[in-house]
Design a protein around this motif. Structure first.
Motif, PDB file in Angstrom:
ATOM      1  N   TYR A  65     -52.029  22.576 -27.116  1.00 21.55           N
ATOM      2  CA  TYR A  65     -52.821  22.239 -25.927  1.00 21.55           C
ATOM      3  C   TYR A  65     -53.934  23.269 -25.785  1.00 21.55           C
ATOM      4  O   TYR A  65     -53.722  24.463 -26.019  1.00 21.55           O
ATOM      5  CB  TYR A  65     -51.962  22.240 -24.656  1.00 21.55           C
ATOM      6  N   ASP A  71     -62.599  25.793 -16.552  1.00 23.56           N
ATOM      7  CA  ASP A  71     -61.889  25.036 -15.516  1.00 23.56           C
ATOM      8  C   ASP A  71     -61.393  25.943 -14.392  1.00 23.56           C
ATOM      9  O   ASP A  71     -61.045  25.456 -13.310  1.00 23.56           O
ATOM     10  CB  ASP A  71     -60.687  24.302 -16.114  1.00 23.56           C
ATOM     11  N   HIS A 114     -44.085  20.729 -15.943  1.00 21.77           N
ATOM     12  CA  HIS A 114     -45.385  20.293 -15.474  1.00 21.77           C
ATOM     13  C   HIS A 114     -46.209  21.432 -14.864  1.00 21.77           C
ATOM     14  O   HIS A 114     -45.703  22.227 -14.075  1.00 21.77           O
ATOM     15  CB  HIS A 114     -45.222  19.165 -14.443  1.00 21.77           C
ATOM     16  N   ASN A 116     -49.845  21.964 -12.871  1.00 21.84           N
ATOM     17  CA  ASN A 116     -50.983  21.362 -12.174  1.00 21.84           C
ATOM     18  C   ASN A 116     -52.167  22.315 -12.257  1.00 21.84           C
ATOM     19  O   ASN A 116     -52.185  23.350 -11.606  1.00 21.84           O
ATOM     20  CB  ASN A 116     -50.631  21.082 -10.713  1.00 21.84           C
ATOM     21  N   LYS A 117     -53.122  21.984 -13.086  1.00 21.15           N
ATOM     22  CA  LYS A 117     -54.242  22.876 -13.363  1.00 21.15           C
ATOM     23  C   LYS A 117     -55.567  22.279 -12.887  1.00 21.15           C
ATOM     24  O   LYS A 117     -55.707  21.066 -12.773  1.00 21.15           O
ATOM     25  CB  LYS A 117     -54.326  23.177 -14.860  1.00 21.15           C
ATOM     26  N   LEU A 119     -59.523  21.074 -13.077  1.00 22.17           N
ATOM     27  CA  LEU A 119     -60.298  20.372 -14.089  1.00 22.17           C
ATOM     28  C   LEU A 119     -61.726  20.209 -13.580  1.00 22.17           C
ATOM     29  O   LEU A 119     -61.965  19.511 -12.597  1.00 22.17           O
ATOM     30  CB  LEU A 119     -59.684  19.007 -14.392  1.00 22.17           C
ATOM     31  N   HIS A 121     -65.544  18.952 -13.508  1.00 28.83           N
ATOM     32  CA  HIS A 121     -66.388  17.823 -13.903  1.00 28.83           C
ATOM     33  C   HIS A 121     -67.830  18.282 -13.752  1.00 28.83           C
ATOM     34  O   HIS A 121     -68.334  18.424 -12.637  1.00 28.83           O
ATOM     35  CB  HIS A 121     -66.113  16.598 -13.021  1.00 28.83           C
ATOM     36  N   CYS A 129     -58.142  18.018 -10.494  1.00 26.78           N
ATOM     37  CA  CYS A 129     -56.838  18.531 -10.919  1.00 26.78           C
ATOM     38  C   CYS A 129     -56.262  17.612 -11.997  1.00 26.78           C
ATOM     39  O   CYS A 129     -56.503  16.402 -11.980  1.00 26.78           O
ATOM     40  CB  CYS A 129     -55.898  18.610  -9.721  1.00 26.78           C
ATOM     41  N   GLU A 130     -55.552  18.199 -12.915  1.00 27.57           N
ATOM     42  CA  GLU A 130     -54.812  17.406 -13.893  1.00 27.57           C
ATOM     43  C   GLU A 130     -53.451  18.052 -14.108  1.00 27.57           C
ATOM     44  O   GLU A 130     -53.284  19.263 -13.914  1.00 27.57           O
ATOM     45  CB  GLU A 130     -55.572  17.307 -15.218  1.00 27.57           C
ATOM     46  N   THR A 131     -52.486  17.239 -14.499  1.00 30.78           N
ATOM     47  CA  THR A 131     -51.135  17.734 -14.735  1.00 30.78           C
ATOM     48  C   THR A 131     -50.797  17.614 -16.207  1.00 30.78           C
ATOM     49  O   THR A 131     -51.007  16.562 -16.819  1.00 30.78           O
ATOM     50  CB  THR A 131     -50.112  16.935 -13.908  1.00 30.78           C
ATOM     51  N   ILE A 132     -50.318  18.704 -16.779  1.00 26.69           N
ATOM     52  CA  ILE A 132     -49.876  18.667 -18.171  1.00 26.69           C
ATOM     53  C   ILE A 132     -48.381  18.975 -18.227  1.00 26.69           C
ATOM     54  O   ILE A 132     -47.845  19.699 -17.379  1.00 26.69           O
ATOM     55  CB  ILE A 132     -50.661  19.665 -19.055  1.00 26.69           C
TER      56      ILE A 132
END
Length: 210
Positions: A65, A71, A114, A116-117, A119, A121, A129-132
């Motif tokens: 990843y 970000d 998980h 929550n980081k 992101l 644009h 925000c995006e979750t990996i």
């Protein structure tokens, strides 16, 4: 990081092979590791990090990843630029939430599931925000201007090219306005970032864009 186009550059292959050979035993042992790629704006951090991720995946059969330091800026790009216009002394590592990034790297290395980081644009000048799911990956790479300052990394690679060396690449990238103010920003960043090379495990020169 939405708005940055990633492409594989085979010119990094020799550098990547050296990194992979150095870390092969750790990568194949099942130990989760994090590789940091640092350097000045336009030096090729993102390109090297992306190429390294693909080379590790293809040569060792692992899944990686890629964390982007951009970000983790406290402000979206245009707002951050406006803050610099108000006071150029704002330029520096304090613009980036390195504490949060280090926390997320620690969670990744500990395989806590998980994350929550943030992101960014670019076009919308916003931070979402995006979750990996860390359990889906075997290793991570983090690239960014101040990654040499991070604590939760296994191995650090610093690209030595200065903002003077990278000018033609920055023009081609066309992400930042080329003017006297931004060149002054890059000069300030250079004086800050160049000192961070002492924390690197490996120093490299980017020959790809010459």
């Amino acid at each position: 990081m939405i708005g940055d186009k990633l492409a594989y550059h085979s010119g990094f292959k020799q550098t990547n092979n050296k990194i992979i050979d150095t870390l092969r035993s750790q990568l194949l042992s099942g130990q989760r590791i994090c590789i940091a790629i640092g350097g000045e704006s336009g030096s090729g951090k993102t390109s090297l990090a992306y190429a390294l991720l693909l080379d590790i995946e293809n040569s060792l059969g692992l899944k990686g990843y890629l964390f982007h330091g951009d970000d983790y800026f406290f402000l979206p790009p245009k707002d951050n630029h406006n803050q610099r216009l108000k006071d150029i002394a704002n330029v520096g590592s304090s613009e980036v939430d390195l504490k949060l990034l280090d926390k997320h790297l620690s969670s990744f290395l500990s395989n806590k599931g998980h994350i929550n980081k943030p992101l960014v644009h670019y076009e919308n000048n916003s931070i979402g925000c995006e979750t990996i799911d860390s359990s889906r990956f075997d290793f991570c790479i983090v690239e960014g201007t101040y990654t040499m300052l991070l604590k939760n990394t296994t191995y650090k690679v610093f690209i030595e090219n200065s903002f003077i060396d990278t000018k033609s690449n920055r023009v081609k990238r066309a992400r930042d306005i080329m003017n006297d103010f931004n060149e002054k920003v890059l000069e300030i960043e250079h004086n800050i970032i160049n000192e961070q090379s002492k924390y690197a495990n490996m120093l490299v020169k980017n020959e790809v864009f010459k």
